[in-house]
Design an enzyme around this catalytic site. Structure first.
Site, PDB file in Angstrom:
ATOM      1  N   GLN A   1       2.157  -5.932  -3.127  1.00  0.00           N
ATOM      2  CA  GLN A   1       2.495  -6.056  -1.696  1.00  0.00           C
ATOM      3  C   GLN A   1       3.819  -5.313  -1.425  1.00  0.00           C
ATOM      4  O   GLN A   1       4.130  -4.374  -2.125  1.00  0.00           O
ATOM      5  CB  GLN A   1       2.577  -7.528  -1.250  1.00  0.00           C
ATOM      6  CG  GLN A   1       1.227  -8.232  -1.186  1.00  0.00           C
ATOM      7  CD  GLN A   1       0.707  -8.704  -2.526  1.00  0.00           C
ATOM      8  OE1 GLN A   1       1.432  -9.306  -3.293  1.00  0.00           O
ATOM      9  NE2 GLN A   1      -0.552  -8.437  -2.818  1.00  0.00           N
TER      10      GLN A   1
ATOM     11  N   ASP B   1       0.819  -1.226   0.000  1.00  0.00           N
ATOM     12  CA  ASP B   1       0.000   0.000   0.000  1.00  0.00           C
ATOM     13  C   ASP B   1       0.846   1.268   0.000  1.00  0.00           C
ATOM     14  O   ASP B   1       0.437   2.300   0.550  1.00  0.00           O
ATOM     15  CB  ASP B   1      -0.974   0.027   1.204  1.00  0.00           C
ATOM     16  CG  ASP B   1      -1.798  -1.232   1.290  1.00  0.00           C
ATOM     17  OD1 ASP B   1      -2.271  -1.694   0.237  1.00  0.00           O
ATOM     18  OD2 ASP B   1      -1.954  -1.782   2.401  1.00  0.00           O
TER      19      ASP B   1
ATOM     20  N   HIS C   1      -4.309  -1.665  -6.334  1.00  0.00           N
ATOM     21  CA  HIS C   1      -3.531  -0.523  -6.835  1.00  0.00           C
ATOM     22  C   HIS C   1      -4.477   0.564  -7.339  1.00  0.00           C
ATOM     23  O   HIS C   1      -5.292   0.323  -8.227  1.00  0.00           O
ATOM     24  CB  HIS C   1      -2.587  -0.989  -7.951  1.00  0.00           C
ATOM     25  CG  HIS C   1      -1.498  -1.887  -7.431  1.00  0.00           C
ATOM     26  ND1 HIS C   1      -0.636  -2.588  -8.230  1.00  0.00           N
ATOM     27  CD2 HIS C   1      -1.138  -2.184  -6.157  1.00  0.00           C
ATOM     28  CE1 HIS C   1       0.200  -3.280  -7.472  1.00  0.00           C
ATOM     29  NE2 HIS C   1      -0.094  -3.055  -6.212  1.00  0.00           N
TER      30      HIS C   1
ATOM     31  N   LYS D   1       2.190   2.224  -5.156  1.00  0.00           N
ATOM     32  CA  LYS D   1       2.887   1.752  -6.375  1.00  0.00           C
ATOM     33  C   LYS D   1       2.039   1.974  -7.630  1.00  0.00           C
ATOM     34  O   LYS D   1       2.563   2.306  -8.687  1.00  0.00           O
ATOM     35  CB  LYS D   1       3.210   0.254  -6.250  1.00  0.00           C
ATOM     36  CG  LYS D   1       4.169  -0.064  -5.122  1.00  0.00           C
ATOM     37  CD  LYS D   1       4.418  -1.549  -4.996  1.00  0.00           C
ATOM     38  CE  LYS D   1       3.265  -2.356  -4.455  1.00  0.00           C
ATOM     39  NZ  LYS D   1       2.844  -2.042  -3.079  1.00  0.00           N
TER      40      LYS D   1
HETATM   41  P1  IMP Z   1      -2.659 -12.760   1.816  1.00  0.00           P
HETATM   42  O1  IMP Z   1      -1.676 -12.212   0.835  1.00  0.00           O
HETATM   43  O2  IMP Z   1      -4.096 -12.482   1.431  1.00  0.00           O
HETATM   44  O3  IMP Z   1      -2.414 -14.206   2.123  1.00  0.00           O
HETATM   45  O4  IMP Z   1      -2.469 -11.990   3.207  1.00  0.00           O
HETATM   46  C1  IMP Z   1      -1.270 -12.114   3.984  1.00  0.00           C
HETATM   47  C2  IMP Z   1      -0.888 -10.773   4.630  1.00  0.00           C
HETATM   48  O5  IMP Z   1      -0.473  -9.864   3.612  1.00  0.00           O
HETATM   49  C3  IMP Z   1      -2.046 -10.082   5.354  1.00  0.00           C
HETATM   50  O6  IMP Z   1      -1.523  -9.362   6.458  1.00  0.00           O
HETATM   51  C4  IMP Z   1      -2.577  -9.101   4.328  1.00  0.00           C
HETATM   52  O7  IMP Z   1      -3.253  -8.018   4.913  1.00  0.00           O
HETATM   53  C5  IMP Z   1      -1.274  -8.671   3.669  1.00  0.00           C
HETATM   54  N1  IMP Z   1      -1.442  -8.215   2.293  1.00  0.00           N
HETATM   55  C6  IMP Z   1      -1.648  -8.964   1.196  1.00  0.00           C
HETATM   56  N2  IMP Z   1      -1.736  -8.198   0.105  1.00  0.00           N
HETATM   57  C7  IMP Z   1      -1.562  -6.937   0.515  1.00  0.00           C
HETATM   58  C8  IMP Z   1      -1.506  -5.678  -0.168  1.00  0.00           C
HETATM   59  O8  IMP Z   1      -1.617  -5.579  -1.394  1.00  0.00           O
HETATM   60  N3  IMP Z   1      -1.286  -4.590   0.611  1.00  0.00           N
HETATM   61  C9  IMP Z   1      -1.111  -4.673   1.942  1.00  0.00           C
HETATM   62  N4  IMP Z   1      -1.140  -5.813   2.625  1.00  0.00           N
HETATM   63  C10 IMP Z   1      -1.367  -6.935   1.916  1.00  0.00           C
END
Ligand code: IMP
Length: 428
Positions: free
Chosen positions: A223, A13, A41, A16
């Protein structure tokens, strides 16, 4: 021509999407290499505001290819929905291409994500619930289904049968949940194969050919480095490699072809989901920052945790990725703060710690050591040149550069494409 990567340097976040949209006018293709529709995004330009989860953020530029590489996990329903939404707003999506090697997020992965999180109770990761983790687990466990498999229905059935035999035992015997019906999944795949086929390519070859022809490509990170499955705050991470190594494996690209690696930092910190965040703010200060910045997740709508800029984590991120330059986003959010703080060190059990610890339980015990700097009254919002920035804001930026050991090349001063300071060219 070489490739340039844009990578999240914190917990995701960082903004990007905006930066990629800004830079994409100078390139021929924007390519996602990791993650899935857990990403969110946001892009704001003359054509409007777009919230993209899977389609690369250069899509608003006519003629720029939007490529989804093999390292991405794809929910075809989300891909279709996003493409249809863009097309309805007049954006050409014929240039969206996807790797035949990308793994498919199946309906059962989304169920599994929820079951696992529920089972973890208080120890839950706080995933986005999009099935991303279980899809990567199946990929590494060698029972995943790839986009190319979906196009070849005659060889798909035995692969699905093998995957579902195990999955159904897991669902029924471990979680006491309903079994998945193979016929329903096969029917879903058949529906997907129809519309996906024209978009599927051997993208590693395609990208190599583009670069051989002198075309410029931008690698779009999703991410952030501190969510990297290897380098992040494990186990509170995502299941892929958002950092630079992931760009090579997630596209089939050699490291030598990457000429620049831009790290995107927000001017403060945010995190969504569980896991330690040493410079986290609480109470009214946190509420003020969150509301001013509207820090709510693009994918889940969850309130993001907020905090001061963490230079210890930042320095680690620069090291892991070998950033050649930085982007500092959302500087305007700090406008009007009487003073701003930077976390310059951690204290753990009475001792100074100058690096990001690998043991996340220890990271959770770290106390931040802050340096306080003067804030600025005159706005940075919408500034388009360094000369427009107040001296205190420049001093803050320079202190961050000094602490993390890398130069800021772009400053973002608002959500729209124009609200950007290009300090020096980055994709030439
Ligand atoms: P997952 O990727 O859905 O398995 O989530 C794993 C961790 O990554 C969690 O804490 C999510 O909130 C975080 N996360 C996954 N994608 C993003 C993103 O695009 N931005 C911020 N946090 C993310």
């Amino acid at each position: 021509m070489p490739a340039f990567a844009v990578i999240g340097a914190q917990w995701g976040d960082e903004g990007k999407g905006k930066i990629i949209d800004y830079l994409a006018g100078d390139v021929d293709a924007v390519i996602r290499y990791a993650g899935g529709n857990n990403a969110g995004h946001t892009v704001v330009n003359q054509k409007g505001k777009f919230e993209l989860h899977l389609i690369p953020s250069g899509i608003c530029w006519p003629g720029v290819y939007g490529i989804i590489g093999n390292g991405v996990v794809v929910n075809p329903d989300v891909m279709r929905g996003e493409m249809d939404g863009l097309a309805a707003r007049g954006i050409d999506v014929s240039n969206v291409l996807i790797s035949e090697r990308a793994h498919v997020i199946m309906p059962y992965h989304i169920i599994q994500d929820r079951l696992e999180e529920e089972a973890k109770g208080a120890g839950a990761i706080g995933t986005t619930g999009q099935g991303v983790g279980p899809t990567y687990v199946d990929k590494v466990g060698r029972v995943g289904i790839r986009v190319g498999d979906v196009l070849e229905m005659d060889t798909l059935a035995p692969k699905l049968e093998q995957a579902l035999a195990f999955k159904n035992k897991l669902f029924s015997q471990v979680y006491g949940a309903e079994k998945v019906k193979p016929a329903e999944i096969l029917a879903k795949c058949e529906e997907w194969s129809g519309w996906m086929a024209p978009h599927v390519r051997p993208t590693e070859q395609l990208v190599q050919d583009m670069m051989d022809e002198g075309k410029k490509v931008l690698l779009e990170g999703a991410q952030g480095t501190l969510l990297d499955v290897d380098h992040g705050s494990y186990p509170f991470v995502t299941s892929s490699s958002p950092s630079i190594g992931g760009a090579c494996t997630g596209l089939g690209l050699s490291p030598q072809s990457i000429a620049g690696v831009l790290g995107v930092f927000k001017a403060y910190s945010t995190r969504v989901g569980s896991g330690p965040m040493p410079s986290e703010l609480e109470g009214t200060e946190a509420d003020y920052l969150r509301e001013k910045a509207q820090e709510y997740g693009t994918t889940t709508g969850r309130a993001r945790r907020v905090g001061w800029f963490d230079a210890v984590a930042g320095r680690y991120s620069v090291q892991v990725n070998g950033f050649t330059g930085l982007v500092l986003t959302r500087l305007d959010i700090l406008d009007g703060f009487p003073s701003v703080k930077i976390c310059v060190g951690y204290r753990l059990e009475g001792r100074d710690l100058d690096r990001f610890p690998s043991n996340t339980s220890r990271l959770a015990q770290c106390e931040p050591v802050y340096e306080e700097m003067s804030g600025w009254d005159s706005p940075t919002a919408s500034a388009t040149s360094m000369e427009q920035l107040p001296a205190a804001a420049v001093a803050y930026m320079k202190r961050i550069e000094e602490l993390v050991g890398c130069r800021v090349q772009i400053v973002s001063t608002g959500a729209s494409r124009e609200e950007t300071i290009l300090r020096e060219p980055v994709v030439s």
